[in-house]
Write a protein that holds these residues in place. Sequence first.
Motif, PDB file in Angstrom:
ATOM      1  N   PHE A  83     -72.309  82.428 -51.497  1.00 62.19           N
ATOM      2  CA  PHE A  83     -71.576  81.236 -51.595  1.00 62.19           C
ATOM      3  C   PHE A  83     -69.888  81.591 -52.328  1.00 62.19           C
ATOM      4  O   PHE A  83     -69.182  81.031 -51.935  1.00 62.19           O
ATOM      5  N   VAL A  84     -70.020  82.527 -53.460  1.00 61.50           N
ATOM      6  CA  VAL A  84     -68.689  82.852 -54.169  1.00 61.50           C
ATOM      7  C   VAL A  84     -67.990  83.636 -53.365  1.00 61.50           C
ATOM      8  O   VAL A  84     -66.588  83.208 -53.291  1.00 61.50           O
ATOM      9  N   VAL A  85     -68.357  84.420 -52.485  1.00 60.45           N
ATOM     10  CA  VAL A  85     -67.361  85.259 -51.758  1.00 60.45           C
ATOM     11  C   VAL A  85     -66.931  84.411 -50.681  1.00 60.45           C
ATOM     12  O   VAL A  85     -65.665  84.347 -50.271  1.00 60.45           O
ATOM     13  N   VAL A  86     -67.804  83.500 -50.047  1.00 61.39           N
ATOM     14  CA  VAL A  86     -67.200  82.240 -48.940  1.00 61.39           C
ATOM     15  C   VAL A  86     -66.022  81.620 -49.715  1.00 61.39           C
ATOM     16  O   VAL A  86     -64.937  81.437 -49.175  1.00 61.39           O
ATOM     17  N   VAL A  87     -66.336  81.056 -50.723  1.00 58.93           N
ATOM     18  CA  VAL A  87     -65.397  80.209 -51.502  1.00 58.93           C
ATOM     19  C   VAL A  87     -63.954  81.077 -51.796  1.00 58.93           C
ATOM     20  O   VAL A  87     -62.792  80.716 -51.743  1.00 58.93           O
ATOM     21  N   VAL A  88     -64.185  82.314 -52.420  1.00 56.34           N
ATOM     22  CA  VAL A  88     -63.010  83.153 -52.760  1.00 56.34           C
ATOM     23  C   VAL A  88     -62.271  83.260 -51.278  1.00 56.34           C
ATOM     24  O   VAL A  88     -61.084  83.277 -51.358  1.00 56.34           O
ATOM     25  N   LEU A  89     -63.009  83.915 -50.173  1.00 56.86           N
ATOM     26  CA  LEU A  89     -62.289  84.241 -49.078  1.00 56.86           C
ATOM     27  C   LEU A  89     -61.514  82.917 -48.435  1.00 56.86           C
ATOM     28  O   LEU A  89     -60.276  83.059 -47.911  1.00 56.86           O
ATOM     29  N   ALA A  90     -62.189  81.871 -48.424  1.00 54.92           N
ATOM     30  CA  ALA A  90     -61.838  80.470 -48.008  1.00 54.92           C
ATOM     31  C   ALA A  90     -60.433  80.129 -48.739  1.00 54.92           C
ATOM     32  O   ALA A  90     -59.484  79.655 -48.189  1.00 54.92           O
ATOM     33  N   THR A  91     -60.485  80.492 -50.258  1.00 54.57           N
ATOM     34  CA  THR A  91     -59.250  80.190 -50.753  1.00 54.57           C
ATOM     35  C   THR A  91     -58.073  80.933 -50.537  1.00 54.57           C
ATOM     36  O   THR A  91     -56.919  80.434 -50.266  1.00 54.57           O
ATOM     37  N   ALA A  92     -58.205  82.307 -50.452  1.00 57.82           N
ATOM     38  CA  ALA A  92     -57.344  83.167 -49.907  1.00 57.82           C
ATOM     39  C   ALA A  92     -56.689  83.013 -48.845  1.00 57.82           C
ATOM     40  O   ALA A  92     -55.406  83.043 -48.426  1.00 57.82           O
ATOM     41  N   THR A 139     -65.228  72.598 -48.699  1.00 59.05           N
ATOM     42  CA  THR A 139     -65.928  73.909 -49.190  1.00 59.05           C
ATOM     43  C   THR A 139     -65.938  74.072 -50.425  1.00 59.05           C
ATOM     44  O   THR A 139     -67.209  74.327 -51.031  1.00 59.05           O
ATOM     45  N   LEU A 140     -64.997  74.001 -51.351  1.00 62.15           N
ATOM     46  CA  LEU A 140     -64.978  73.896 -52.633  1.00 62.15           C
ATOM     47  C   LEU A 140     -65.787  72.837 -53.377  1.00 62.15           C
ATOM     48  O   LEU A 140     -66.516  73.136 -54.337  1.00 62.15           O
TER      49      LEU A 140
END
Length: 190
Positions: A91-100, A59-60
């Motif tokens: 896209f940014v929200v998906v990346v942030v949520l996936a990281t957390a 994803t990243l």
Amino acid sequence: MTQRAISDDGQWWWDGQRWLPALSPDGRWRFDGRAWRRTSTWRQPSPAVLISAAVWVATLALWGPTLVMVLPPVPNVAPDPGVEAVLITVFVVVVVLATAATGFIIGVAAQLRWLWLASVIGAGAQMVGYVASMIIADTQSGGSADDFAAVGLIMLTGPVLLGITALLWAGGGLGALARIASRRLANRSQ
């Protein structure tokens, strides 16, 4: 061997007759409720952790190039800023949520040591995606995006590493708290 009760603070274990220290006198061994384990060993991550980490790294690495391909530049036509803003935000929200969420899964699995390595791998994947985005944008526009890729790589690596580390540890902390709360609830019901 059956599961033994561990105290809420994790410092003691019940052997059926009395509470005993869960940490060896030299601090090298800890009883986890089933067996004595070295405190300095790095256990291999579980399959759930490995799968979630692989999805997260992909994803990243792919969100930037995907965004660039979804919003290709059209010559002599100004892009709709509202559509761009919504897509970038999604896209940014998906990346942030996936990281957390990846940090949370690692925290629940009680493997917080791996968060340091995950931070470096995640930042590397993000930077690979960034460079790929710049190359794709350069080939689409015929411009000088490759120059920006080099400068951006130098300037963004540190902040990206810090941001990913913070998100992973926030998720990992919540995962560890969830694990502790679950253990306490299980001990209370016994």
